[in-house]
Design a protein around this motif. Structure first.
Motif, PDB file in Angstrom:
ATOM      1  N   SER A 252     -30.005 -16.304 -32.191  1.00  0.00           N
ATOM      2  CA  SER A 252     -31.012 -17.046 -31.435  1.00  0.00           C
ATOM      3  C   SER A 252     -32.013 -17.708 -32.374  1.00  0.00           C
ATOM      4  N   ALA A 253     -32.693 -18.724 -31.869  1.00  0.00           N
ATOM      5  CA  ALA A 253     -33.696 -19.433 -32.667  1.00  0.00           C
ATOM      6  C   ALA A 253     -34.826 -18.498 -33.085  1.00  0.00           C
ATOM      7  N   VAL A 254     -35.202 -17.591 -32.184  1.00  0.00           N
ATOM      8  CA  VAL A 254     -36.293 -16.653 -32.486  1.00  0.00           C
ATOM      9  C   VAL A 254     -35.917 -15.763 -33.665  1.00  0.00           C
ATOM     10  N   TRP A 255     -34.698 -15.194 -33.604  1.00  0.00           N
ATOM     11  CA  TRP A 255     -34.301 -14.297 -34.677  1.00  0.00           C
ATOM     12  C   TRP A 255     -33.935 -15.054 -35.949  1.00  0.00           C
ATOM     13  N   ALA A 256     -33.422 -16.242 -35.825  1.00  0.00           N
ATOM     14  CA  ALA A 256     -33.137 -17.051 -37.012  1.00  0.00           C
ATOM     15  C   ALA A 256     -34.422 -17.301 -37.798  1.00  0.00           C
ATOM     16  N   GLU A 257     -35.493 -17.600 -37.073  1.00  0.00           N
ATOM     17  CA  GLU A 257     -36.775 -17.846 -37.744  1.00  0.00           C
ATOM     18  C   GLU A 257     -37.322 -16.561 -38.359  1.00  0.00           C
ATOM     19  N   LYS A 258     -37.228 -15.454 -37.629  1.00  0.00           N
ATOM     20  CA  LYS A 258     -37.719 -14.176 -38.151  1.00  0.00           C
ATOM     21  C   LYS A 258     -37.009 -13.760 -39.426  1.00  0.00           C
ATOM     22  N   LEU A 259     -35.705 -13.974 -39.468  1.00  0.00           N
ATOM     23  CA  LEU A 259     -34.886 -13.460 -40.558  1.00  0.00           C
ATOM     24  C   LEU A 259     -34.681 -14.464 -41.691  1.00  0.00           C
ATOM     25  N   GLY A 260     -35.036 -15.705 -41.453  1.00  0.00           N
ATOM     26  CA  GLY A 260     -34.785 -16.730 -42.462  1.00  0.00           C
ATOM     27  C   GLY A 260     -33.337 -17.166 -42.502  1.00  0.00           C
ATOM     28  N   LEU A 261     -32.677 -17.123 -41.345  1.00  0.00           N
ATOM     29  CA  LEU A 261     -31.279 -17.525 -41.241  1.00  0.00           C
ATOM     30  C   LEU A 261     -31.173 -18.763 -40.357  1.00  0.00           C
ATOM     31  N   SER A 262     -29.941 -19.166 -40.054  1.00  0.00           N
ATOM     32  CA  SER A 262     -29.684 -20.360 -39.264  1.00  0.00           C
ATOM     33  C   SER A 262     -29.107 -19.991 -37.904  1.00  0.00           C
ATOM     34  N   THR A 263     -29.336 -20.814 -36.909  1.00  0.00           N
ATOM     35  CA  THR A 263     -28.725 -20.593 -35.598  1.00  0.00           C
ATOM     36  C   THR A 263     -27.217 -20.865 -35.636  1.00  0.00           C
ATOM     37  N   ASP A 264     -26.713 -21.414 -36.743  1.00  0.00           N
ATOM     38  CA  ASP A 264     -25.263 -21.568 -36.905  1.00  0.00           C
ATOM     39  C   ASP A 264     -24.596 -20.233 -37.250  1.00  0.00           C
ATOM     40  N   CYS A 265     -25.396 -19.256 -37.646  1.00  0.00           N
ATOM     41  CA  CYS A 265     -24.862 -17.933 -37.995  1.00  0.00           C
ATOM     42  C   CYS A 265     -24.341 -17.254 -36.731  1.00  0.00           C
ATOM     43  N   VAL A 266     -23.081 -16.788 -36.775  1.00  0.00           N
ATOM     44  CA  VAL A 266     -22.506 -16.099 -35.620  1.00  0.00           C
ATOM     45  C   VAL A 266     -22.765 -14.602 -35.720  1.00  0.00           C
ATOM     46  N   VAL A 267     -22.849 -13.970 -34.560  1.00  0.00           N
ATOM     47  CA  VAL A 267     -22.998 -12.518 -34.490  1.00  0.00           C
ATOM     48  C   VAL A 267     -21.729 -11.973 -33.838  1.00  0.00           C
ATOM     49  N   ALA A 268     -21.037 -11.116 -34.564  1.00  0.00           N
ATOM     50  CA  ALA A 268     -19.779 -10.563 -34.059  1.00  0.00           C
ATOM     51  C   ALA A 268     -20.050  -9.471 -33.031  1.00  0.00           C
ATOM     52  N   VAL A 269     -19.054  -9.164 -32.229  1.00  0.00           N
ATOM     53  CA  VAL A 269     -19.135  -8.056 -31.280  1.00  0.00           C
ATOM     54  C   VAL A 269     -19.381  -6.757 -32.059  1.00  0.00           C
ATOM     55  N   GLY A 270     -20.245  -5.901 -31.550  1.00  0.00           N
ATOM     56  CA  GLY A 270     -20.617  -4.664 -32.241  1.00  0.00           C
ATOM     57  C   GLY A 270     -19.509  -3.633 -32.251  1.00  0.00           C
ATOM     58  N   THR A 271     -19.719  -2.586 -33.052  1.00  0.00           N
ATOM     59  CA  THR A 271     -18.713  -1.533 -33.172  1.00  0.00           C
ATOM     60  C   THR A 271     -19.379  -0.238 -33.602  1.00  0.00           C
ATOM     61  N   PHE A 272     -18.579   0.817 -33.762  1.00  0.00           N
ATOM     62  CA  PHE A 272     -19.084   2.101 -34.236  1.00  0.00           C
ATOM     63  C   PHE A 272     -18.918   2.222 -35.749  1.00  0.00           C
ATOM     64  N   ASP A 273     -19.771   3.046 -36.346  1.00  0.00           N
ATOM     65  CA  ASP A 273     -19.825   3.143 -37.806  1.00  0.00           C
ATOM     66  C   ASP A 273     -18.538   3.665 -38.439  1.00  0.00           C
TER      67      ASP A 273
END
Length: 563
Positions: A252-273
């Motif tokens: 998201s734009a909010v988290w991209a700004e917080k983290l210094g990343l781009s909204t083009d960055c994809v987030v994969a489906v989560g998983t267990f450790d």
């Protein structure tokens, strides 16, 4: 231009981020954040096996560790193409219709039942027993059959049932429930529609009785028999699940700004450790990966045609795609591994904490230095002394059930025991007995897999215990009578998450190819010592005898008395 991915690994005590160059496979930087409220034991009550965590710790850790790895490398955030998150599990949390944890809602901010219910929380033993009884008697499909045939108090439905029966305020406020890995993934992405959010196949299949053959989660009529709330909740959960090589959404734009990343960055489906760790350790067919930390998770993958419709009894589930897409991931594990040794350390620490460190004879500066020295040398000195004990010398026999038994055959009501103590039993003897116990528990898991026709040719150890304790690893090789390789990376689960992120971002065609390039190398290999095998085989039989006695006599009496 170079491309990078970030893997985030949420463990019991901390979150770790790893930044990986997807071209070279190099781990460029890691960063760790310890949960402050968890460290202070907030929302927990060990006396009743209640272990909860505030999501604020996890959110703070996410921001600090991602910013940390970027700062250490000066990598341009726009070059980070993917993120994937792995977490402990089952660790569910109640959320609002917008997906906000109830822990952030007025009136519930200090309520333990509004917190994330950590994997090691065993307050739901009665509810798990209800689920198992109903699964066998209700007259329809046994929905536990792909989860080893025994549902655990560590898992999704049991924990939810316990919380909502105990806490009317949380029951009324909760619109839905999410696994930890799903919550954090959902929080990061632009699409904030909870109904269409892609839930983790790994989490759903191993802990929530999700299976394609019965259309997803257990049906409403089954859940209604447990509690009408659960039947209603099913409608607000999910039907489809997704493997972690798939895209959950863009940052998201909010988290991209917080983290210094781009909204083009994809987030994969989560998983267990543990499942992610297996990928980070380059898991292959017939290889058992042991994720060895406070507890263990044992992961193996098999081709679908080799497993077919066969169900493996007494494990923590067999799920299509939970580790590698289009392969069956099988999970087992011990409820306590490193925690067994940590418990013994706490026992021995009592006089230090209550006598030495409260003494007026030594200064505060001396106390601080002494505390640091003890923390640094405690396990090391015990290990060295235990290793010096000859095989011929009498050693106590202990059980590793200090936090119940996860596999084989989950039973969180079981308690540990120790026998064959004598006046000659010193701290190193007991420490060696506990190490033997955690290794014997591991052998029980390997034996169960092989009894059920799951072939194991090799073993890989990952995690802090595997890298830091040669004595434990050599003992394990002797008990299993198998060679064990140790992954060289401290961050195998985070590396596995990075692998998933790279595939989701389109930088690799599949998980296997990405794992070969980005997964951990190996730094050590332990081989069975022929002269020790007979001794350990004999001790293993004594462990089995003690276990049978405790389970069939002491534990059964305790259960009857509680009733």
């Amino acid at each position: 231009m170079k491309n990078y991915v970030i893997g985030l690994d949420y463990g019991t005590d901390s979150v770790r981020a790893v930044l990986v160059d997807t071209g070279s496979g190099e781990e460029l930087a890691t960063d760790t954040f310890y949960y402050p409220q968890w460290r202070d034991k907030k929302y927990c009550n060990a006396a009743i096996n209640q272990f909860r965590q505030h999501p604020a710790d996890h959110i703070e850790g996410l921001e600090k560790t991602i910013k940390g790895v970027l700062a250490k490398t000066s990598v341009d955030g726009s070059a980070v193409k993917g993120i994937c998150i792995d977490t402990t599990g089952s660790s569910p949390i109640a959320v609002t219709k917008e997906g906000t944890p109830l822990a952030f809602e007025e009136g519930l901010k200090e309520n333990p039942n509004a917190m994330m219910v950590l994997w090691k929380d065993h307050t739901a033993i009665n509810e798990a027993n209800e689920i198992n009884e109903l699964a066998r008697t209700w007259g329809g499909e046994d929905f536990t059959k792909y989860e080893g045939g025994i549902y655990s108090s560590e898992w999704f439905w049991a924990k939810i049932a316990h919380v909502i029966r105990e806490d009317e305020a949380v029951k009324n406020a909760a619109y839905s429930w999410m696994e930890h890995c799903d919550l954090l993934t959902f929080m990061l992405i632009a699409n904030q529609d909870l109904a269409s959010f892609k839930r983790s196949r790994c989490a759903a299949g191993h802990k929530a009785m999700w299976h394609e053959s019965w259309g997803g989660l257990p049906p409403k009529d089954f859940l209604n028999k447990l509690d009408p709330y659960l039947g209603e909740l099913r409608e607000r959960l999910y039907t489809e699940t997704y493997t972690s090589d798939e895209v959950a959404g863009n940052l998201s734009a909010v988290w991209a700004e917080k983290l210094g990343l781009s909204t083009d960055c994809v987030v994969a489906v989560g998983t267990f450790d543990a499942h992610s760790g297996a990928v980070g350790a380059k898991i292959d067919k017939h290889t058992l990966v042991r994720v060895m930390g406070t507890s263990t998770c044992d992961i193996i993958v098999s081709e679908q045609e080799n497993v077919g419709d066969k169900t493996v009894r007494g494990i923590c589930g067999q799920v299509d795609g939970s580790v590698i897409p289009k392969m069956i991931g099988l999970e087992a594990g011990q409820s306590a591994f490193g925690d067994v040794l940590a418990w013994f350390k706490d026992v021995l620490n009592w006089p230090l904490e209550n006598l030495v460190f409260n003494s007026a004879i030594i200064s505060e500066e001396q106390k601080a230095k002494l505390r640091d020295e003890i923390d640094k040398d405690f396990i090391k000195k015990l290990s060295e002394a235990a290793e010096e004990i000859p095989l011929s010398e009498s050693i106590p026999i202990a059980l590793d059930w200090i936090n119940g038994r996860r596999t084989p055959d989950a039973n969180q009501e079981l308690k540990s025991a120790i026998t064959k103590l004598s006046l000659g039993s010193k701290a190193p003897h007991i420490f060696k007995a506990l190490i033997n116990a955690i290794c014997f528990g591991s052998k029980q898991i390997v034996d169960r897999f092989e009894e059920e026709g799951v072939k194991i040719n090799s073993v890989i150890g990952i995690g802090g215990v595997a890298r830091k304790s040669p004595f434990i690893m050599q003992t394990l090789a002797n008990v299993l009578n198998m060679p064990i390789k140790v992954a060289s990376s401290d961050e195998a689960p985070a590396l596995g998450a990075a692998v998933y992120a790279a595939v989701a971002a389109g930088l690799y065609p599949n998980v296997i190819e990405a794992s070969k390039k980005l997964g951990s190398d190996f730094e050590a290999e332990y081989h069975p010592e022929p002269e020790a095998l007979e001794t350990y085989a004999g001790l293993m039989e004594e462990y089995k005898e003690l276990g049978a006695f405790v389970e069939n006599n002491i534990n059964r009496k305790s259960t009857v008395n509680e009733l």
